[in-house]
Write an enzyme that holds these catalytic residues in place. Structure first.
Site, mmCIF file in Angstrom:
data_model
loop_
_atom_site.group_PDB
_atom_site.id
_atom_site.type_symbol
_atom_site.label_atom_id
_atom_site.label_comp_id
_atom_site.label_asym_id
_atom_site.label_seq_id
_atom_site.Cartn_x
_atom_site.Cartn_y
_atom_site.Cartn_z
ATOM 1 N NE ARG A 257 -3.950 -1.732 2.599
ATOM 2 C CZ ARG A 257 -5.108 -1.681 1.961
ATOM 3 N NH1 ARG A 257 -5.346 -0.674 1.136
ATOM 4 N NH2 ARG A 257 -6.011 -2.619 2.135
ATOM 5 C CG ASP A 313 -14.594 -2.583 1.178
ATOM 6 O OD1 ASP A 313 -14.681 -3.734 1.646
ATOM 7 O OD2 ASP A 313 -13.926 -1.674 1.708
ATOM 8 C CB ILE A 462 -14.452 -12.904 3.048
ATOM 9 C CG1 ILE A 462 -14.104 -11.417 3.200
ATOM 10 C CG2 ILE A 462 -15.175 -13.412 4.278
ATOM 11 C CD1 ILE A 462 -15.316 -10.521 3.287
#
Length: 537
Positions: A257, A313, A462
């Site tokens: 990141r 998301d 997940i």
């Protein structure tokens, strides 16, 4: 005269260019009155068809024929007059040539035309009272006016008006690179997401199909820092090295990141002679791709930068869904079903599950709807009062004796950050407090220990798994679409699906803000109606 760019690498003669020549003009072109995002109206021709009279009907009777209405829709013409969301390109610097797929007409499927269009908005609302409709965009300063267009409320997140059409993705008959001379690079950025390996394999395989030589496809390790960190070397990707990687979770290239040095990245792109850069990332990764492209243009480095939008998301603007989302929802249901088993096996049992969803509650909403076991779903887009929530759980106890609560990780942060101060991580994402642990303690206090609470947090489970079949196909098509975009000379764009069709979108449009669940939209309304959830504000 021999020309060099500002990094000293020999380059083609650079022609003077305007913003329009780069395909940047329409991003700032004001939309015509009432033209924000609506689908262009087609001319509709109505024909009256008469059914044969029945034996019981008299010839002179008014009922001797039954009138049917049939509508033949004439497609709106497309061309240079269309208001289309333009994508920047480098075609003015490159020479066109026939696609290598021309010999078999792209495997018999034909080619996409630059004049093909995909409608950005598939809905025409009758009024602002229609479910999911908004008239916010269209007037002065984005306020409603007599000329405002009715659009989906989710489009309110866009800070600029959009034209009605987007450019269709796919293979072009004319390409702008000689495949035998191409050097390409692939980088994966940000958090993990199911499907990263699938996209990498899709890109490598399609580049090879075009004729890019073995040894000319580079994998950049561990995100953007892999361009310039001396301890990290690029790897060569071939059809053989990516064979079967879609069966693994994660990314074979590694990821990281933030912290990218754009100048150093562009220096390496120039030094290594990279003609195409494929960035697989979310809002942060695509913002990085946009910055790389800008610096490439500033220093006249001819490299097409193409993004593939990734977000666990599902929070990328405009596109129908991000790859990996379906897989994440499928895996999230396992936690919800476990919570149901735990809760229903105890007296006053509560199964509390926290799912991913930093600023957008799509996973929690979709998994709750799909599982059919959730009684309460809390998402970042909807504020809630803890006492009202607990009182409702008490009502659920009275009806069924147990309850299942699903909460997105970004929900309730206004309660946990009363001062409104939230830090950010290296990618610029808000740093969250643990809403799951907070709710567990608050619910326990409310019931004074007379409730059996089981807290399940499957957060990273997940996203660290291989994709489901639907996602696997989607990833492959996105990877192929990205390669087609680069060979067509497009840059500073990302590929995605809108209204079930694949399109190219300029990156600045999709990174304006994270996409969020529309509290007035049909999806959220369907969930609330399905589980009977009241408003907890």
């Amino acid at each position: 005269m021999r020309c060099v760019n500002s990094f000293g690498r020999p380059r083609q003669e650079i022609m003077p260019q305007s913003a329009a020549a780069m395909g940047l003009g329409s991003l700032h072109r004001p939309a015509s009155r009432g033209s924000v995002c609506p689908v262009r109206q087609s001319e509709v021709r109505k024909r009256q068809l008469c059914a044969a009279p029945s034996a019981k009907q008299g010839v002179g009777d008014k009922s001797d024929s039954v009138m049917f209405s049939s509508f033949a829709v004439e497609a709106a013409p497309v061309g240079s007059s269309d208001q289309v969301l333009e994508v920047p390109n480098l075609r003015h610097r490159l020479g066109g040539r026939p696609s290598p797929f021309s010999v078999h007409n792209n495997f018999g499927g034909g080619f996409v035309s630059d004049l093909d269009r995909v409608a950005l908005n598939s809905m025409k609302f009758a009024s602002s009272e229609s479910a999911g409709a908004s008239a916010k965009i269209g007037g002065a300063n984005g306020t409603p006016s007599s000329g405002s267009a009715l659009v989906e409320a989710s489009m309110e997140q866009l800070s600029i008006p959009l034209p009605p059409w987007a450019i269709r993705a796919g293979a072009r008959k004319t390409i702008y690179f000689d495949p035998s001379q191409v050097t390409a690079a692939i980088v994966t950025c940000g958090g993990l997401c199911p499907g990263l390996n699938d996209v990498v394999a899709g890109i490598v395989n399609k580049l090879t199909d075009y004729g890019v030589p073995e040894g000319k496809i580079l994998g950049i390790k561990y995100g953007f820092r892999g361009f310039y960190d001396s301890a990290i070397k690029p790897v060569v990707l071939t059809k053989k090295t990516v064979d079967g990687i879609q069966l693994q979770g994660g990314t074979i290239l590694g990821t990281s990141r933030g912290g990218a040095n754009m100048r150093e990245i562009v220096k390496r792109i120039d030094m290594w002679g990279i003609d195409m850069l494929f960035v697989v990332g979310g809002n942060g990764g695509n913002a990085g791709a946009n910055a790389i492209n800008a610096m490439c243009q500033q220093h006249e480095v001819n490299c097409c930068v193409v993004g593939v939008p990734k977000s666990i998301d599902n929070d990328i603007l405009l596109i129908d869904k991000c790859f990996g989302f379906d897989t994440a929802v499928e895996e999230a249901q396992r936690a919800l079903l476990a919570a149901k088993t735990e809760a229903s096996s105890a007296r006053k049992g509560i199964g509390l599950v926290k799912l991913m969803g930093r600023q957008s509650g799509f996973i929690a909403m979709q998994a709750s709807m799909a599982s059919g076991v959730v009684d309460v779903c809390l998402i970042p887009e909807m504020q809630f009062n803890v006492e009202k929530l607990c009182r409702y759980i008490e009502q659920v106890f009275e009806r069924k004796g147990h309850a299942v609560v699903c909460v997105a990780e970004g929900a309730g942060q206004d309660i946990l950050h009363l001062d409104g101060n939230m830090g950010t991580d290296a990618s610029g994402n808000p740093i969250l407090e643990d809403i799951g642990a907070f709710l567990k303690n608050e619910i326990k206090k409310y019931f004074k220990g007379d409730a059996d609470i089981k807290y399940i947090d499957p957060t990273y489970m997940i996203r660290a798994i291989p994709t489901t079949s639907n996602d696997r196909v989607y990833c492959k098509v996105l990877g192929q679409g990205a390669v087609h975009a680069a060979f067509a000379g497009y840059t500073d764009c990302t590929v995605g699906m809108i209204n079930t069709h694949y399109v190219y979108l300029p990156i600045p449009v999709v990174i304006q803000a994270p996409r969020k669940v529309d509290p007035r939209g049909k999806a959220w309304n369907r969930l609330r109606a399905s589980i009977g959830q009241p408003n907890f504000e």
